[in-house]
Design an enzyme around this catalytic site. Sequence first.
Site, PDB file in Angstrom:
ATOM      1  N   GLU A 272      35.284 -12.517  52.975  1.00 14.11           N
ATOM      2  CA  GLU A 272      35.173 -13.956  52.729  1.00 14.11           C
ATOM      3  C   GLU A 272      34.785 -14.128  51.274  1.00 14.11           C
ATOM      4  OE1 GLU A 272      32.730 -16.110  55.558  1.00 14.11           O
ATOM      5  OE2 GLU A 272      32.670 -17.832  54.216  1.00 14.11           O
TER       6      GLU A 272
ATOM      7  N   ASP B 141      25.034 -25.009  51.121  1.00 13.13           N
ATOM      8  CA  ASP B 141      24.531 -23.671  50.847  1.00 13.13           C
ATOM      9  C   ASP B 141      23.071 -23.672  50.461  1.00 13.13           C
ATOM     10  OD1 ASP B 141      26.708 -21.693  51.143  1.00 13.13           O
ATOM     11  OD2 ASP B 141      27.743 -23.049  49.767  1.00 13.13           O
TER      12      ASP B 141
END
Lengths: 399, 271
Positions: free
Chosen positions: B49, B60
């Site tokens: 990823e 995030d």
Amino acid sequence: MDNYTFPDASGHYGPYGGRFVAETLIPALDELNQAYQEAQSDPEFRAELHSELRQFVGRPNPLYHAERISRMLGGAQIYLKREDLNHTGAHKINNAVGQALLARRMGKKRIIAETGAGQHGVATATVATRYGMECLVYMGEEDIQRQSSNVFRMRLLGAEVAAVTSGTRTLKDALNEALRDWVTHVDNTFYVIGTVAGPHPYPAMVRDFHRVIGDEARAQCLELTGRLPDVCIACVGGGSNAIGLFYPFINDQSVRLIGVEAGGLGLSTGQHAAPLTTGRPGVLHGNRTYLMEDEDGQILPTHSISAGLDYPGVGPEHAYLKDIGRAEYVAATDQEALQAFHQLCRTEGIIPALETSHALAHAFALAPTMRSDQTIIVNLSGRGDKDIHTVAALEGIHL
Amino acid sequence: MSRLATMFADLQQENKAALIPFITAGDPSLTVTVDLMHTLVASGADAIELGMPFSDPMADGPSIQRASERALARGVKLRMVLEWVREFRRSNQHTPVILMGYLNPLEAMGMATFAELAAEAGVDAVIIVDLTPEEARHESALLKARGIDPVFLLAPTSGAARVQTVKALGSGFVYYVSLRGTTGAAQSNWEEVLGRVRDLRQELAMPVAIGFGIRDAETVARVAQGADAVVVGSALVEILADCTDDQAALLAASNFLQDLAAATVKNRSAS
């Protein structure tokens, strides 16, 4: 435009608005939307909100005919919608009261907020205390420095202020951090967004809580002058005070609506915060709208003398009103805003916020081009006490 | 069959969950990303990823935020990320590459252009964190038309109706966010997560990857029992951030991943 019904059911204003957030928040937004819809049609909620706006905020505030400056400028009559006279000194409290009442209704004990200039943070801290809720305000480290008195006010009111050190350390990063907090504490936390941005239903909900500005101004103008205003002017950062003033006039074709963005050091320098004037559509903070971004889609740092306008996006409804031509958007520079700030101080005995001074700058430029039987309403969105250190420092004075 | 479908089918034969490490493209350096991808594969990664840096990564936590900031400061652009994938593909035809990022940089390039270039480069799937299925009809179709799987996220808060929407629009696999929070936060109740994922795999009829809060081999071993894939991000990104040069980064990544790779075997009873 005579039948304006935006947003649609999924929160879109034409191509703008919508919901662009982490999956975790979607159910919370659904819950909020439903609670808001129910509250809106509940006479008890409306009565309580109305009572709080009267008794705690001090509404209605005046639509004040600024006769001296109107005469000096020699054109249109300038009327100031005195949001600066609200409790906590700005329009922000209208929305903070509304959302806090909603949070209480939803049983949320903890509220969080982001703030730029600190006005929304102060308003949120105020209502959190008023309704007995825990309050955490995210604020960019840079804004904490330039708005230290508001930081102290929030702390006096019992709120915790968290410094945000990521990104550009200003309002946009505070919003990111608040969204991260919300995602983490979504079960017990209500996020009081301070402007008409964010994912649906925030832009519509915040607008509805601020429309009292335009509703009052419209009725007051009719009462005072016997007719509608020719022009309504407000500053636009995220755009909450502007949409609050504009919204009730949208179907009044004859009324020009003008939003004034932060021109910073000048539009050609890139050092500004004027996404509607210079930006292009993109997606940030949960909605599609005009943004200041580079060619790669990275959000650009912004500059404005006023922390409250220092934001690279703008509410999606403004984006739509611009595209359909119902509202016009212009920019005033730091210098023009400062000049208007001093001008209002010295003619009317009112110290305006630096944010508000951008709207004043445009009004003062426009008024002389109009007839003396014409009317301009300027949303005097906030008082300038919080800005005196900034203004003093620019003049080399240490307070 | 797509690279992703082949990977899931092969691993099912081996009775293992896929191990998917996450790295931010261009971090800890501009020169290391392609080598890092190869090293991760050599150390046991089943897919990679790759994070496309964005200035405002609101989903995030601090580790990946900082990695994004560092990468952008080094001048990473979306075209460079795609170029790195193309370079990786020259010597690796079988390992799926999943791009992860936010919508705005992709829109700045133009979603149709992005889908075309990503497909040419050898990208297998794309996760756009802030693109919810409601807003994704157009984007989803553009990606699928180029043979790229649009991967959507589901969270502990997602209700039944959303599961069906994701099933209809997504493909490849579904990314289950293990916790209420941002990347890098700590999850404590894995029993609940695995129970939910067991149900989701039935409802979706699609493989389910679990991510967020997985930091060590012990957790990988546990999560592997109920998931088709395990994503490890922040823990790896943090280790890489401390590396002073490319060689150190490759070595650290290899050591970290080998540990985890040994933990992806499912117990017979649990599969």
